[in-house]
Design an enzyme around this catalytic site. Structure first.
Site, short mmCIF file in Angstrom:
data_model
loop_
_atom_site.label_atom_id
_atom_site.label_comp_id
_atom_site.label_asym_id
_atom_site.label_seq_id
_atom_site.Cartn_x
_atom_site.Cartn_y
_atom_site.Cartn_z
N LYS A 1 0.80 -1.15 -0.07
CA LYS A 1 -0.21 -0.07 -0.17
C LYS A 1 0.91 1.14 0.05
O LYS A 1 0.58 2.17 -0.83
CB LYS A 1 -0.90 0.02 1.22
CG LYS A 1 -1.83 1.16 1.31
CD LYS A 1 -2.36 1.40 2.81
CE LYS A 1 -1.32 2.19 3.47
NZ LYS A 1 -1.70 2.52 4.89
N ASP B 1 -6.28 1.27 1.24
CA ASP B 1 -6.33 1.22 2.58
C ASP B 1 -7.58 0.91 3.22
O ASP B 1 -8.52 0.32 2.52
CB ASP B 1 -5.66 2.75 3.35
CG ASP B 1 -6.93 3.76 2.72
OD1 ASP B 1 -7.98 3.37 2.26
OD2 ASP B 1 -6.66 4.69 3.40
#
Length: 232
Positions: free
Chosen positions: A120, A138
């Site tokens: 991420k 996220d």
């Protein structure tokens, strides 16, 4: 959810916020990288408050190596997991100096090899710092994608793969910004603010919120507020 509905969702999010940006404060790819590492399980607001005092003291890999873990900790002690994050930031700074000439690499594999940087975080840096059409997933993006049925997946990587597959090319660069901000301020976890949502009538979430305190209720199906459309 069909392709037409997905396109309409992104068109409306774009119309409501044509030029979305990260809410982390930074001036260079390295400052962004540090801010992203510090933001794990922390708010952007909290990170910005810390880096406002930190970056004038150290904002290059060399400066962080010189600062060291013990002297870094007081600047970030207001952020969760600050001990581990301090070690990671100094270690990744040393790695950048030793292996990348003090520069942030524009390469996913190289980024993910840095301490404290996962998929991420690498996606955020590639997208925000270098303009790559990556989609960072996220908790907000994961929730919005699954709740709306824009992209359904059991884990963040599955949602990322699905979003990359179904997001039209023209929206891909800003897609994660729109979805993060939508999840942070509108499609929130406990009580989504459906009466204020510009995509409520397109969303396939069945348990839509009918009314919010201080907000006039709207009869379902919810109608989106009028938003300006770009000329072709």
């Amino acid at each position: 959810m069909n392709a037409q509905k997905r396109r309409l969702i992104f068109e409306r999010l774009r119309a409501a916020n044509p030029n979305p940006r990260s809410e982390l404060d930074y001036r260079t790819p390295f400052e962004l990288l540090v801010a992203v590492v510090l933001s794990a399980q922390a708010t952007d607001k909290g990170v910005n408050k810390a880096t406002e005092k930190l970056f004038p003291v150290a904002n290059t890999p060399q400066a962080f190596v010189k600062l060291g873990v013990d002297r870094l900790i007081p600047y970030i002690s207001s952020i969760g997991l600050f001990n581990m994050k301090a070690k990671n930031v100094v270690a990744l700074s040393q790695r950048l100096v030793d292996e990348h000439g003090g520069e942030v690499p524009r390469d996913r594999d190289a980024l993910e090899k840095l301490p404290g940087v996962g998929r991420k975080s690498a996606n955020v840096v590639l997208n925000v710092a270098f303009g790559e059409p990556t989609i960072a997933v996220d908790t907000h993006v994961f929730r919005v994608a699954n709740r709306t049925k824009l992209a359904v997946g059991k884990d963040p990587e599955a949602v990322e793969r699905q979003l990359l597959k179904v997001t039209p090319d023209e929206f891909r660069l800003n897609a994660h910004h729109w979805l993060i901000l939508h999840g942070r301020y509108v499609c929130i976890a406990r009580v989504p603010r459906c009466p204020e949502c510009v995509i409520a009538d397109l969303c396939e979430y069945k348990a839509k919120t009918r009314a919010l305190p201080g907000v006039d209720a709207r009869a379902l199906p919810l109608s989106p507020p009028a938003v300006p459309r770009k000329r072709a």
